[in-house]
Design an enzyme around this catalytic site. Sequence first.
Site, PDB file in Angstrom:
ATOM      1  N   ASP A 187      -2.670  -1.692   1.207  1.00 14.85           N
ATOM      2  CA  ASP A 187      -2.522  -3.136   1.109  1.00 14.85           C
ATOM      3  C   ASP A 187      -3.585  -3.654   0.121  1.00 14.85           C
ATOM      4  OD1 ASP A 187      -1.304  -5.713   2.550  1.00 14.85           O
ATOM      5  OD2 ASP A 187      -3.477  -5.966   2.624  1.00 14.85           O
ATOM      6  N   HIS A 205       5.201  -1.758   6.579  1.00 14.41           N
ATOM      7  CA  HIS A 205       3.967  -1.924   5.820  1.00 14.41           C
ATOM      8  C   HIS A 205       2.783  -1.178   6.412  1.00 14.41           C
ATOM      9  CE1 HIS A 205       1.283  -3.954   3.069  1.00 14.41           C
ATOM     10  NE2 HIS A 205       0.561  -4.441   4.063  1.00 14.41           N
TER      11      HIS A 205
END
Length: 367
Positions: free
Chosen positions: A116, A343
């Site tokens: 991320d 994610h």
Amino acid sequence: MTVSTAPSRTEIVREADGYDHATIYNGEQRLHVVVRGEGPLVLLVHGFPEAWFCWRNQIDAIAAAGYTVAAPDMRGYGRSSKPDAVEDYIVTKLVDDCAVMVEALGHDEATIMGHDWGAMVAWTAAWTRPELFTAVVGMSVPFGGRGLIPIGGVDSFGTRRPSVVQREIAGPDKLFYQEYWSKPGALESEFETDPRGFLRGQYFSFSGGPYPDDFQAPDPLATTPSQIAEQIRNGGVCMDLDAKFSDGHVIPEADPDWLAADLDDYVREFTRTGLRAPLNWYRAMDKSWEELAPFEDKPVEVPALFIGADLDVATQWGAEAVAAFDRTVPQHRPSVVLEKCGHWFSRERPAETTAAMLDFLAGLEQR
């Protein structure tokens, strides 16, 4: 509990969890770093909203393979310093924190891996300091140049100021989530109203959980730039002007095992620290773009790997950037896309994530 002291104002304490916890100082900034193992240094950089312990499933395995693993609470998070000024979160300062960690832990170089926002820091570190960060793994977010996060069909290579790109994505009647998150107090107030509910919704909504078990995800790296742009504009990350970001959260009926395992830890951590400092990473994106101007058109010149997931929106947004790796990241290894997860794949699919990381490290040893 044992205590030892290393050079450069570094204190290392063995805590009850069995890990060595280092306190490293970069000028006035205090950096908390968890350390395990001996051997070449591997630095693991978390993203938003996470902490050093997002790597719990990877730290011991990488250390057991013969490496020193360092997992920091990055600046603004956890037990590290939280300066007030947005300018203190420019990405080159985050890279400098990482560089200080390498030196303070007694190493001349490191492989840096990030997820991320941590991927954006890791790519930038390898891009701007290749003599120190000699290999890189970016997870979820591929290399996006000065813009940090690549967005196919709009700007994958950082050619324009991030705030300008965000306005173009959303158009006149909506807000791109990064623009909303950059508004002082906006996301913080949503969190403070219900910390557990906010984090539970944030983690689950961007995982593979909202998808049915029989959902067949298309290859996210085959998405065309025009498809990416349309997906972003019509998806939940572009918000109505009067909406809250959490209005789009998907709330699970029951927490999946991977979320139940550490949700209490995240709630405890962010209830204590809040979200203001972590959100300054987003608020500094324009300033980061300005600082990175000298590196424009320069490729990442060290061995590199991208790990994504088939249900991860950031992987989908980055398809155009990954397709350009032969030019922008010429020493890249074949990308790894994990299946049936979203994610947070270091937590959703820990064994597969760890295997990909170890395979990359083993390849470096064989050079």
